[in-house]
Design a protein around this motif. Structure first.
Motif, short mmCIF file in Angstrom:
data_model
loop_
_atom_site.label_atom_id
_atom_site.label_comp_id
_atom_site.label_asym_id
_atom_site.label_seq_id
_atom_site.Cartn_x
_atom_site.Cartn_y
_atom_site.Cartn_z
N THR A 77 1.00 -1.15 -0.03
CA THR A 77 -0.04 0.13 0.01
C THR A 77 1.00 1.23 0.07
O THR A 77 0.39 2.40 -0.52
N ASP A 78 2.11 1.29 0.63
CA ASP A 78 2.81 2.38 0.46
C ASP A 78 3.47 2.69 -0.84
O ASP A 78 3.27 3.95 -1.31
N ASP A 79 3.42 1.79 -1.69
CA ASP A 79 3.78 2.19 -3.24
C ASP A 79 2.54 2.55 -4.01
O ASP A 79 2.57 3.52 -5.01
N GLY A 119 1.31 -0.63 4.77
CA GLY A 119 1.95 0.35 5.91
C GLY A 119 1.66 -0.12 7.30
O GLY A 119 0.70 -0.35 7.48
N GLY A 120 2.70 0.05 8.11
CA GLY A 120 2.50 -0.38 9.65
C GLY A 120 1.61 0.51 10.19
O GLY A 120 0.79 -0.31 11.07
N GLY A 121 1.08 1.54 9.92
CA GLY A 121 0.10 2.30 10.61
C GLY A 121 -1.31 1.91 10.15
O GLY A 121 -2.32 2.36 10.70
N ALA A 122 -1.33 1.11 8.76
CA ALA A 122 -2.87 1.15 8.12
C ALA A 122 -3.90 0.32 9.10
O ALA A 122 -4.83 0.98 9.24
N GLY A 127 17.99 1.80 6.42
CA GLY A 127 17.01 1.26 5.50
C GLY A 127 16.30 2.55 4.68
O GLY A 127 16.93 3.62 5.03
N LYS A 128 15.09 2.29 4.23
CA LYS A 128 14.42 3.43 3.47
C LYS A 128 14.16 4.36 4.36
O LYS A 128 13.76 4.28 5.69
N GLU A 129 13.67 5.66 4.08
CA GLU A 129 13.22 6.50 5.10
C GLU A 129 11.91 6.24 5.60
O GLU A 129 11.04 5.87 4.88
C1 S3P Z 1 4.12 3.98 8.65
C2 S3P Z 1 4.75 2.84 8.05
C3 S3P Z 1 5.58 3.11 6.80
C4 S3P Z 1 4.66 4.03 5.82
C5 S3P Z 1 4.56 5.37 6.73
C6 S3P Z 1 3.93 5.36 8.25
C7 S3P Z 1 3.71 3.66 10.23
O1 S3P Z 1 5.14 1.82 6.00
O2 S3P Z 1 3.36 3.52 5.53
O3 S3P Z 1 5.93 5.95 6.74
O4 S3P Z 1 2.97 4.45 10.44
O5 S3P Z 1 4.10 2.68 10.71
P1 S3P Z 1 6.11 0.36 6.30
O6 S3P Z 1 5.57 -0.27 7.58
O7 S3P Z 1 6.35 -0.45 5.30
O8 S3P Z 1 7.77 0.84 6.66
#
Ligand code: S3P
Length: 188
Positions: free
Chosen positions: A40-42, A86-89, A122-124
């Motif tokens: 979903t980030d992409d 994404g981690g917060g979704a 890692g990635k930002e």
């Molecule tokens: C987030 C995780 C990120 C990305 C955003 C916020 C979060 O995705 O959606 O930076 O709230 O944990 P990844 O879990 O793929 O790193």
């Protein structure tokens, strides 16, 4: 009854903290089953025409969460079989309802210590930018504690800390085989 894709499989939805390896595991599963996968980030970046860092920097987290909701909805309504979130979704109620009804969810569980190591270099990750090492460690711990009750409501919890993405992918596939009673067709 949860929706199935063309292969007759429930959608596979991967959730967990940043650095849990969700997108790599999604790709592994997609490749073994020869089905599509997406992160979903992409999708957020594609829909917004901006990177996640740009969205956070210029418009803030709430703007990011709004686009993320659209991305989660689009992903779960698509034909794609494997989705990494994404981690917060999963924390957003609207997303959570879609996740629960849209497929079989897996929480890739990793300890805060290991997450901290994995995220170095890692990635930002805008939520962890500009912090000292100590602040970063504390924020990871705090956010994970806040999020775990939701992550833990996934259909299945898969320990993912000390295993390779392909081992985690294999475990997910074997869970699904046990559940469905079918042999999932793996390529190669
Ligand atoms: C987030 C995780 C990120 C990305 C955003 C916020 C979060 O995705 O959606 O930076 O709230 O944990 P990844 O879990 O793929 O790193």
């Amino acid at each position: 009854m949860k929706p199935m894709d063309d292969s007759g499989l429930d959608k596979i939805v991967l959730m967990g903290f940043m650095g849990a390896g969700k997108s790599t595991v999604a790709a592994e599963i997609g490749e073994s089953l020869a089905v599509d996968w997406l992160d979903t980030d992409d999708l957020v970046e594609e829909m917004a025409g901006e990177t996640i860092t740009e969205i956070f920097d210029q418009r803030g987290e709430s703007a990011f969460r709004k686009i993320e909701k659209k991305a989660v909805k689009k992903a779960l309504n698509s034909e794609v079989s494997v989705i990494s979130l994404g981690g917060g979704a999963p924390l957003e109620e609207e997303n959570w309802r879609l996740i629960q009804s849209g497929g079989t969810s897996f929480y890739l569980e990793v300890s805060p210590e290991r997450i901290e190591k994995r995220l170095r270099g890692g990635k930002e990750r805008p939520l962890l930018e500009g912090l000292t090492e100590k602040e970063r460690r504390e924020k990871i711990k705090r956010l994970l504690e806040k999020r775990e009750p939701r992550y833990g409501k996934a259909d299945f919890i898969v320990p993912a800390g000390d295993r390779s993405p392909s081992a985690v992918a294999e475990e997910i596939l074997s869970v699904l085989e046990d559940e469905s009673g079918k042999t999932l067709c793996a390529s190669g």
